[in-house]
Every structure is written in C-alpha cells, then in structure tokens.
Design a protein around this motif. Structure first.
Motif, short mmCIF file in Angstrom:
data_model
loop_
_atom_site.label_atom_id
_atom_site.label_comp_id
_atom_site.label_asym_id
_atom_site.label_seq_id
_atom_site.Cartn_x
_atom_site.Cartn_y
_atom_site.Cartn_z
N ARG A 1 28.65 -36.64 18.84
CA ARG A 1 28.50 -38.10 18.68
C ARG A 1 28.28 -38.49 17.34
NH1 ARG A 1 27.60 -40.01 24.19
NH2 ARG A 1 27.76 -38.22 25.55
N ARG B 1 31.61 -41.23 21.09
CA ARG B 1 31.77 -39.66 21.44
C ARG B 1 32.97 -39.40 20.15
NH1 ARG B 1 32.18 -41.87 27.27
NH2 ARG B 1 29.97 -41.38 27.86
N GLY C 1 28.64 -48.43 25.30
CA GLY C 1 29.65 -48.07 26.47
C GLY C 1 28.73 -48.08 27.93
N GLY C 2 29.20 -47.17 28.61
CA GLY C 2 28.82 -47.07 30.04
C GLY C 2 29.38 -48.13 30.99
N SER C 3 29.07 -47.95 32.19
CA SER C 3 29.65 -48.59 33.23
C SER C 3 29.06 -49.97 33.35
CB SER C 3 29.85 -47.67 34.73
OG SER C 3 28.33 -47.49 35.04
N THR C 4 27.60 -49.95 33.12
CA THR C 4 27.02 -51.33 33.44
C THR C 4 27.40 -52.57 32.47
OG1 THR C 4 25.13 -49.74 33.65
CG2 THR C 4 24.50 -51.94 33.68
N MET D 1 20.66 -47.51 28.73
CA MET D 1 19.99 -46.10 28.77
C MET D 1 20.43 -45.12 29.79
SD MET D 1 15.78 -46.08 29.97
CE MET D 1 16.24 -45.75 31.50
N GLY D 2 20.11 -43.99 29.66
CA GLY D 2 20.74 -42.76 30.41
C GLY D 2 19.34 -42.26 31.37
N ALA E 1 21.67 -45.25 22.85
CA ALA E 1 22.76 -44.86 21.86
C ALA E 1 23.06 -43.46 22.23
CB ALA E 1 22.20 -45.09 20.57
N ASP F 1 27.34 -46.28 19.73
CA ASP F 1 27.35 -44.86 19.58
C ASP F 1 28.93 -44.53 20.11
OD1 ASP F 1 26.81 -45.33 22.29
OD2 ASP F 1 26.26 -43.39 22.59
N HIS G 1 17.88 -41.38 27.11
CA HIS G 1 18.57 -41.39 25.78
C HIS G 1 19.20 -43.05 25.70
CE1 HIS G 1 22.52 -41.24 28.12
NE2 HIS G 1 23.04 -41.79 26.75
N LYS H 1 16.92 -45.47 37.00
CA LYS H 1 16.53 -45.81 35.50
C LYS H 1 15.25 -46.69 35.40
CE LYS H 1 21.21 -45.42 34.00
NZ LYS H 1 22.35 -46.06 33.16
N PHE I 1 19.78 -38.39 22.16
CA PHE I 1 19.66 -37.83 23.18
C PHE I 1 18.31 -36.76 23.06
CE2 PHE I 1 24.24 -38.90 23.90
CZ PHE I 1 24.00 -38.91 25.30
N VAL J 1 24.81 -35.84 31.90
CA VAL J 1 24.88 -37.10 31.32
C VAL J 1 25.95 -37.02 30.39
CG1 VAL J 1 23.51 -39.20 30.18
CG2 VAL J 1 22.40 -37.81 31.77
N THR J 2 26.05 -36.12 29.32
CA THR J 2 26.91 -36.08 28.22
C THR J 2 28.31 -35.57 28.61
OG1 THR J 2 26.32 -33.71 27.80
CG2 THR J 2 25.12 -35.44 26.52
C1 6PG Z 1 27.18 -41.25 27.12
C2 6PG Z 1 26.85 -41.98 28.43
C3 6PG Z 1 25.55 -42.99 28.09
C4 6PG Z 1 25.55 -44.42 28.98
C5 6PG Z 1 24.38 -44.49 29.69
C6 6PG Z 1 24.40 -45.79 30.75
O1 6PG Z 1 27.38 -41.89 26.13
O2 6PG Z 1 27.26 -40.07 27.71
O3 6PG Z 1 28.07 -42.91 28.94
O4 6PG Z 1 25.24 -43.23 26.82
O5 6PG Z 1 25.68 -45.65 28.13
O6 6PG Z 1 24.26 -43.38 30.33
O7 6PG Z 1 25.41 -45.67 31.55
P1 6PG Z 1 26.00 -46.29 32.53
O8 6PG Z 1 26.07 -47.83 32.34
O9 6PG Z 1 27.20 -46.07 33.36
O10 6PG Z 1 24.69 -46.04 33.74
#
Ligand code: 6PG
Length: 233
Positions: free
Chosen positions: A175, A69, A40-43, A132-133, A139, A67, A137, A198, A142, A168-169
């Motif tokens: 999870r 939630r 997931g994530g915005s990227t 990657m956060g 996946a 992964d 972290h 990052k 964490f 971040v979480t």
């Molecule tokens: C989460 C976060 C995380 C996310 C990365 C990258 O599960 O709490 O969403 O796993 O994938 O932090 O997120 P971005 O691509 O939004 O920076």
C-alpha cells in the motif's frame, strides 16, 4: 469532535453531502484552490455518486487519495479506479485528481515520486475523508503493518506500507498511505463509517491512550484538527 448518528446509510449520506457541499462552497468563495483527500471502501460510494452530480466549484478542487493499494488503476481493487467510476463523473468529470500509484514496482520504490506529487497539492488539505476498518485501521495505517511506525512518526506526506494479510486487506497488502502528520495537516477530518461492529471498534479507540493496535485512535484522540464522525447502522 462532533458525533453525528443516523438511522440508516441514506440519511447519513444525505447529511454528509449537505455538510460537505457547504464547506466546499465556503472554501470556494475564499480561495482559488482547495484540496480534498478521499478514502475508498463501500461506505462513501453513494456520497461520491451524489457529489458528482452537484454544482460545486470543481475547477478549483484538487482531489487526492488517503491511501491506495499498489495495483494498476484498471484493477478492480484500485482506489483511483473507484474514484474515477464513482466521483469523477457527471459535473465532476474533469476534476483534477492526484493518484498515488506510479510506475515503480513497489510502494517503497514509488514513495519518493508519490511524496513529490502530493507536495504539489494545496496544503493543509481542506477536507480529509477517512474510513475505518473493523480492525481499527484508517487510511492504510494497519495494525502490525511493516512501515506503520514510520507512517505514524515521519513528517513526510506519504508512506509505504506492507500490511499483515487479513480478511480486511484481502490479497492487497502492498500500500501507499498518507501519514499521520499529513492527515493531521488538514482543516477538517471526517470519519465516515457504518455498522454496529465499527461502532464498538470506534468506542474502543476512544479509550485512552491512543494505540498502534487501533491506528484510528490517533485521529480520534487529538485536538489539532476538528473531526466530525458520521455513523449509521
Ligand atoms: C482496504 C479497505 C479499507 C476500507 C475500510 C472501510 O483498504 O483494504 O477497503 O481501507 O476503506 O475498511 O470499508 P467499507 O466502507 O467498505 O466498510
């Protein structure tokens, strides 16, 4: 490990789209079923949107999650919901997709079912796309999480995690994640990330030895699976 650095997110997305299309087309010529594990994530969102419009052998592809939630798919924080709305559209709309969340009340209680479902996917996974956060972290591995030790050491495919709550979480500490061994049981790892913060976390994670404080380091510092790193500011 190959590092591919770009001037902006669009160039990074386009390049990864081309590289993934090539890997997928090649795999489709060679076999009947292939598996791609998604983050997931915005990227990755623009990448998924672009892939959804591509003429790939979607009927051979089995998608899964890196992964999740522990929320319903209809919840805005659900990675499955995110994949549904970004990737499972257009030409990819009918692609088979194994989610992680099930009816169990907690991830711990849902773990056995999740392991059974993920064991049905073509393994080794053909592609595992990691993010990657800023806390290092990847996946849902964490730093400091309950369940991290197990997720790093077990031979199972999935592990239940209770993360320490952080920026971040957000509220979503409960999870399910692929384990270290599951992620390393891939033919190709991709690490996709953007932002200068990052980049500096990534540099720290390259410093030996790998550490549970930066779980991404276990994937950067390994020679088992080729990993390509895509970064843009
Ligand atoms: C989460 C976060 C995380 C996310 C990365 C990258 O599960 O709490 O969403 O796993 O994938 O932090 O997120 P971005 O691509 O939004 O920076």
């Amino acid at each position: 490990m190959k590092e591919k650095l770009f001037d902006d997110r669009e160039a990074m997305t386009n390049s990864l789209f081309n590289d993934l299309s090539e890997i997928i087309e090649q795999a489709c010529r060679e076999k009947d079923r292939l598996s791609i594990m998604l983050s997931g994530g915005s990227t990755p969102r623009p990448l998924y949107q672009k892939l959804s419009q591509a003429n790939l052998c979607w009927n051979k592809i089995q998608l899964g999650l890196v992964d999740e939630r522990w929320v319903e798919t209809s919840h805005p924080a659900s990675n499955a919901g995110f994949i549904n709305s970004s990737l499972l559209q257009n030409k990819a709309a009918e692609t088979s997709f194994q989610t992680m969340k099930n009816n169990a009340a907690t991830a711990v209680e849902g773990l056995a079912v999740c392991n059974r479902e993920y064991a049905k996917l073509p393994c080794p996974f053909d592609i595992c796309l990691l993010g990657m956060g800023p806390d290092g972290h990847t996946a849902s591995l964490f730093p400091g999480a309950k369940g991290l030790e197990e997720a790093l050491n077990t031979d199972s495919l999935c592990a239940a995690i209770t993360a320490q709550q952080s920026e971040v979480t957000g509220d979503f500490v409960e999870r399910m994640t692929l384990t270290r061994s599951a992620i390393l049981n891939s033919r190709k790892l991709i690490l996709l990330m953007s932002g200068n913060d990052k980049w500096s976390v990534y540099q720290k994670a390259k410093a030996k030895p790998a550490t549970k404080q930066l779980p991404i380091s276990f994937f950067i510092q390994q020679n088992q699976v080729p990993m390509d790193v895509y970064w843009s500011p």
